[in-house]
Every structure is written in C-alpha cells, then in structure tokens.
Scaffold this motif. Structure first.
Motif, PDB file in Angstrom:
ATOM      1  N   ASN A  63      28.048  47.220  31.382  1.00 56.80           N
ATOM      2  CA  ASN A  63      27.355  48.498  31.540  1.00 56.80           C
ATOM      3  C   ASN A  63      27.647  49.187  32.866  1.00 56.80           C
ATOM      4  OD1 ASN A  63      26.075  48.323  29.010  1.00 56.80           O
ATOM      5  ND2 ASN A  63      24.497  46.995  29.857  1.00 56.80           N
ATOM      6  N   VAL A  64      28.901  49.242  33.237  1.00 56.57           N
ATOM      7  CA  VAL A  64      29.308  49.971  34.442  1.00 56.57           C
ATOM      8  C   VAL A  64      30.451  50.901  34.057  1.00 56.57           C
ATOM      9  CG1 VAL A  64      28.613  48.147  36.040  1.00 56.57           C
ATOM     10  CG2 VAL A  64      30.917  48.141  35.095  1.00 56.57           C
ATOM     11  N   SER A  65      30.677  51.913  34.888  1.00 55.86           N
ATOM     12  CA  SER A  65      31.771  52.832  34.594  1.00 55.86           C
ATOM     13  C   SER A  65      33.100  52.177  34.948  1.00 55.86           C
ATOM     14  CB  SER A  65      31.607  54.124  35.406  1.00 55.86           C
ATOM     15  OG  SER A  65      31.781  53.867  36.787  1.00 55.86           O
ATOM     16  N   LEU A  66      34.142  52.589  34.246  1.00 60.65           N
ATOM     17  CA  LEU A  66      35.467  52.056  34.529  1.00 60.65           C
ATOM     18  C   LEU A  66      35.889  52.403  35.949  1.00 60.65           C
ATOM     19  CD1 LEU A  66      38.005  50.618  33.552  1.00 60.65           C
ATOM     20  CD2 LEU A  66      38.795  52.776  32.582  1.00 60.65           C
ATOM     21  N   GLY A  67      35.481  53.606  36.406  1.00 60.39           N
ATOM     22  CA  GLY A  67      35.835  54.031  37.762  1.00 60.39           C
ATOM     23  C   GLY A  67      35.237  53.125  38.825  1.00 60.39           C
ATOM     24  N   SER A  68      33.945  52.746  38.649  1.00 60.47           N
ATOM     25  CA  SER A  68      33.303  51.885  39.648  1.00 60.47           C
ATOM     26  C   SER A  68      33.913  50.494  39.626  1.00 60.47           C
ATOM     27  CB  SER A  68      31.794  51.813  39.382  1.00 60.47           C
ATOM     28  OG  SER A  68      31.531  51.212  38.121  1.00 60.47           O
ATOM     29  N   LEU A  69      34.298  50.013  38.447  1.00 65.26           N
ATOM     30  CA  LEU A  69      34.919  48.695  38.347  1.00 65.26           C
ATOM     31  C   LEU A  69      36.285  48.703  39.012  1.00 65.26           C
ATOM     32  CD1 LEU A  69      34.269  45.908  37.177  1.00 65.26           C
ATOM     33  CD2 LEU A  69      35.417  46.584  35.074  1.00 65.26           C
ATOM     34  N   ARG A  70      37.016  49.814  38.823  1.00 69.60           N
ATOM     35  CA  ARG A  70      38.296  49.938  39.515  1.00 69.60           C
ATOM     36  C   ARG A  70      38.102  49.936  41.029  1.00 69.60           C
ATOM     37  NH1 ARG A  70      40.495  54.924  35.822  1.00 69.60           N
ATOM     38  NH2 ARG A  70      41.614  53.739  34.211  1.00 69.60           N
ATOM     39  N   ALA A  71      37.072  50.679  41.477  1.00 73.72           N
ATOM     40  CA  ALA A  71      36.868  50.870  42.907  1.00 73.72           C
ATOM     41  C   ALA A  71      36.580  49.556  43.625  1.00 73.72           C
ATOM     42  CB  ALA A  71      35.733  51.862  43.142  1.00 73.72           C
ATOM     43  N   VAL A  72      35.657  48.735  43.064  1.00 71.52           N
ATOM     44  CA  VAL A  72      35.280  47.497  43.755  1.00 71.52           C
ATOM     45  C   VAL A  72      36.390  46.454  43.703  1.00 71.52           C
ATOM     46  CG1 VAL A  72      32.823  47.855  43.376  1.00 71.52           C
ATOM     47  CG2 VAL A  72      34.137  46.560  41.707  1.00 71.52           C
ATOM     48  N   ASN A  73      37.369  46.647  42.818  1.00 71.19           N
ATOM     49  CA  ASN A  73      38.480  45.702  42.721  1.00 71.19           C
ATOM     50  C   ASN A  73      39.796  46.286  43.224  1.00 71.19           C
ATOM     51  OD1 ASN A  73      37.498  43.140  41.114  1.00 71.19           O
ATOM     52  ND2 ASN A  73      36.534  44.895  40.119  1.00 71.19           N
ATOM     53  N   ASN A  74      39.719  47.457  43.864  1.00 68.55           N
ATOM     54  CA  ASN A  74      40.904  48.110  44.430  1.00 68.55           C
ATOM     55  C   ASN A  74      41.992  48.341  43.381  1.00 68.55           C
ATOM     56  OD1 ASN A  74      39.822  48.137  47.092  1.00 68.55           O
ATOM     57  ND2 ASN A  74      40.427  45.986  47.342  1.00 68.55           N
ATOM     58  N   ARG A  75      41.557  48.726  42.177  1.00 73.21           N
ATOM     59  CA  ARG A  75      42.509  49.026  41.097  1.00 73.21           C
ATOM     60  C   ARG A  75      42.760  50.535  41.081  1.00 73.21           C
ATOM     61  NH1 ARG A  75      44.315  44.151  38.465  1.00 73.21           N
ATOM     62  NH2 ARG A  75      42.893  42.614  39.313  1.00 73.21           N
ATOM     63  N   VAL A  76      43.747  50.973  41.809  1.00 72.38           N
ATOM     64  CA  VAL A  76      44.000  52.396  41.929  1.00 72.38           C
ATOM     65  C   VAL A  76      45.043  52.860  40.913  1.00 72.38           C
ATOM     66  CG1 VAL A  76      44.769  54.228  43.471  1.00 72.38           C
ATOM     67  CG2 VAL A  76      43.428  52.320  44.375  1.00 72.38           C
ATOM     68  N   ASN A  77      46.123  52.084  40.792  1.00 71.27           N
ATOM     69  CA  ASN A  77      47.232  52.532  39.955  1.00 71.27           C
ATOM     70  C   ASN A  77      47.410  51.732  38.676  1.00 71.27           C
ATOM     71  OD1 ASN A  77      48.023  54.501  41.876  1.00 71.27           O
ATOM     72  ND2 ASN A  77      49.008  52.902  43.097  1.00 71.27           N
ATOM     73  N   THR A  78      46.629  50.683  38.476  1.00 72.58           N
ATOM     74  CA  THR A  78      46.812  49.855  37.280  1.00 72.58           C
ATOM     75  C   THR A  78      45.490  49.227  36.851  1.00 72.58           C
ATOM     76  OG1 THR A  78      47.971  47.936  36.368  1.00 72.58           O
ATOM     77  CG2 THR A  78      47.389  47.833  38.691  1.00 72.58           C
ATOM     78  N   ASP A  79      45.366  49.024  35.548  1.00 73.88           N
ATOM     79  CA  ASP A  79      44.209  48.316  34.992  1.00 73.88           C
ATOM     80  C   ASP A  79      44.600  46.932  34.504  1.00 73.88           C
ATOM     81  OD1 ASP A  79      42.594  50.462  35.475  1.00 73.88           O
ATOM     82  OD2 ASP A  79      42.636  51.252  33.441  1.00 73.88           O
ATOM     83  N   LEU A  80      45.794  46.467  34.888  1.00 69.29           N
ATOM     84  CA  LEU A  80      46.299  45.185  34.416  1.00 69.29           C
ATOM     85  C   LEU A  80      45.498  44.031  35.032  1.00 69.29           C
ATOM     86  CD1 LEU A  80      48.534  43.837  32.728  1.00 69.29           C
ATOM     87  CD2 LEU A  80      49.924  43.737  34.809  1.00 69.29           C
ATOM     88  N   ILE A  81      45.001  43.117  34.190  1.00 66.24           N
ATOM     89  CA  ILE A  81      44.292  41.924  34.659  1.00 66.24           C
ATOM     90  C   ILE A  81      44.910  40.695  34.003  1.00 66.24           C
ATOM     91  CG2 ILE A  81      42.115  43.085  35.161  1.00 66.24           C
ATOM     92  CD1 ILE A  81      41.051  42.202  32.490  1.00 66.24           C
ATOM     93  N   TYR A  82      44.650  39.516  34.588  1.00 65.92           N
ATOM     94  CA  TYR A  82      45.254  38.286  34.114  1.00 65.92           C
ATOM     95  C   TYR A  82      44.183  37.254  33.781  1.00 65.92           C
ATOM     96  CZ  TYR A  82      49.244  40.470  36.451  1.00 65.92           C
ATOM     97  OH  TYR A  82      50.203  41.350  36.844  1.00 65.92           O
ATOM     98  N   VAL A  83      44.477  36.413  32.801  1.00 63.29           N
ATOM     99  CA  VAL A  83      43.558  35.335  32.428  1.00 63.29           C
ATOM    100  C   VAL A  83      43.339  34.407  33.621  1.00 63.29           C
ATOM    101  CG1 VAL A  83      43.236  33.322  30.941  1.00 63.29           C
ATOM    102  CG2 VAL A  83      44.222  35.407  30.001  1.00 63.29           C
ATOM    103  N   GLY A  84      42.085  34.120  33.924  1.00 65.84           N
ATOM    104  CA  GLY A  84      41.741  33.268  35.063  1.00 65.84           C
ATOM    105  C   GLY A  84      41.452  34.042  36.343  1.00 65.84           C
ATOM    106  N   GLU A  85      41.767  35.316  36.371  1.00 62.59           N
ATOM    107  CA  GLU A  85      41.528  36.154  37.554  1.00 62.59           C
ATOM    108  C   GLU A  85      40.033  36.429  37.718  1.00 62.59           C
ATOM    109  OE1 GLU A  85      42.880  40.587  39.252  1.00 62.59           O
ATOM    110  OE2 GLU A  85      43.527  39.882  37.287  1.00 62.59           O
TER     111      GLU A  85
END
Length: 215
Positions: A63-85
């Motif tokens: 229940n959070v915005s995609l923008g806020s999730l990007r911001a706290v994880n420093n995801r500026v140019n990509t939404d790529l995530i990895y298993v175990g991260e």
C-alpha cells in the motif's frame, strides 16, 4: 494584615514550586522518550524479494506508491529487482487485511489441492511396489501386446531412456523396481511382472489408465 500577606506569599510560593516541578518532570519525560522515538524512526522495514516479485507488485502489496518505493531504494532509472535482494519499504507501508486474507486462503487451498492429488498417487505407487516385491517371480500371462504398447506410448513415447523424477524408462517404472538395471530387457521383464501382480493383464492396466490417467 501582615499575617495575611505572609500566608498569601507562602501559597504563591507553593504554586511556583509546584509548577517548576511539573515542568521539570515533563522535560525529563520528553528527554527519556526522545531516544526511544529516534530509535523507532531509525528502524526501517525491509522485505526480501521472492521469485515473481516486481517493484510495482511490492508497492501494491504494501500500500505505497511506486514513486515512494523507488525513492527510498534509490531506483531512479530502473525498476529491476533480484531474488534475494532486500527492498526497503517507506514508513507508511502496510499490508491490507484483504490482501492477507486472500493470500492466506489461496496458499491454504493450493496446499490442500496438492495434498489431495498427491496422496492417492503415492498410496498407489507404494501398493504397486509392495505387490511387485511380493511377486517378482511371477510372469506376464496377458495376451494383448497392443495394450502394452499403448501404455508405453502414453507414459514415455516408447523411449527406454525417458525420465520423470523417480520414474524411469519406457513404462515409467519406479527406479527402485529396476534395481539399477535400466536395460531394455529388464524394463520389459519388470513391467510384465508389475502388471501381472497388480492388474493381471495389460488390457486391465489400460482400462485402469483410461479411468485414472496412470497405472
């Protein structure tokens, strides 16, 4: 008159002293609570990425915005995530009751369905192995080779090297039944013994296969 003045002054002194003590207590409490609040604020919620997760999916789940999730994880140019991260969640992240209920219900139903399907097959395989071990010396007495070939085609496409977990060969027999001998001759012999012990003939085995999808 002087007595009244002294009494008034004494009462005023008590109020002043009481107020000072109250302020001192409040200040002390605030000072004691501040490290606790700071400690709570410094604790960040994280989740471990599982197979199939996406950044957008995690934003919906918590229940959070995609923008806020990007911001706290420093995801500026990509939404790529990895298993175990480890993904940090914004402080406002929550899991809704509906999502928990649906996930719990889906998991429970899936587990129940898998157990319901697997149990009869496991019982049948155990019984088949027992029957085979009790009648290794028996030989096939059926007369229909077409039923035998029909089952072989359904089980393995007629391949002596086909493998599916613990099942092996042209007739997909349990590996333990073959005793380490995977030759074509041994597969034929063991398959005949197995069918004779369990069904009496390949025709009967085929009839059972048509009803259950296995033999």
């Amino acid at each position: 008159m002087k007595s009244m003045l002294f009494a008034t002054a004494a009462v005023a002194g008590l109020f002043v002293a009481g107020g000072a003590n109250a302020n001192a207590d409040q200040t002390a409490n605030a000072s004691a609570q501040q490290p606790q609040q700071q400690a709570k604020a410094s604790v960040k919620k994280t989740v471990t990425v599982q197979s199939g997760d996406t950044l957008w999916g995690l934003s919906q789940k918590y229940n959070v915005s995609l923008g806020s999730l990007r911001a706290v994880n420093n995801r500026v140019n990509t939404d790529l995530i990895y298993v175990g991260e480890k993904i940090t969640l914004p402080s406002s992240a929550t899991v809704s009751t509906d999502q928990k209920t649906v996930a719990s219900s889906t998991t429970a139903q899936s587990t129940t369905n898998q157990q319901s399907v697997a149990q009869p097959q496991q019982q049948a395989q155990t019984q088949s192995t027992t029957n085979y071990n009790q009648s290794q010396s028996s030989s096939y007495t059926g007369s229909s080779s077409s039923a035998k070939e029909w089952i072989a085609n359904r089980e393995s496409g007629g391949s002596y090297t086909a493998s599916n977990g613990q099942y092996y060969g042209k007739y997909q027999l349990g590996a333990a039944m073959l005793h380490g001998d995977y030759s074509a001759a041994n597969q034929e012999r063991v398959a005949d013994q197995y069918v004779a012990a369990r069904y009496g003939s390949w025709d009967n085995a085929k009839s059972f296969w048509l009803q259950h999808g296995w033999y």
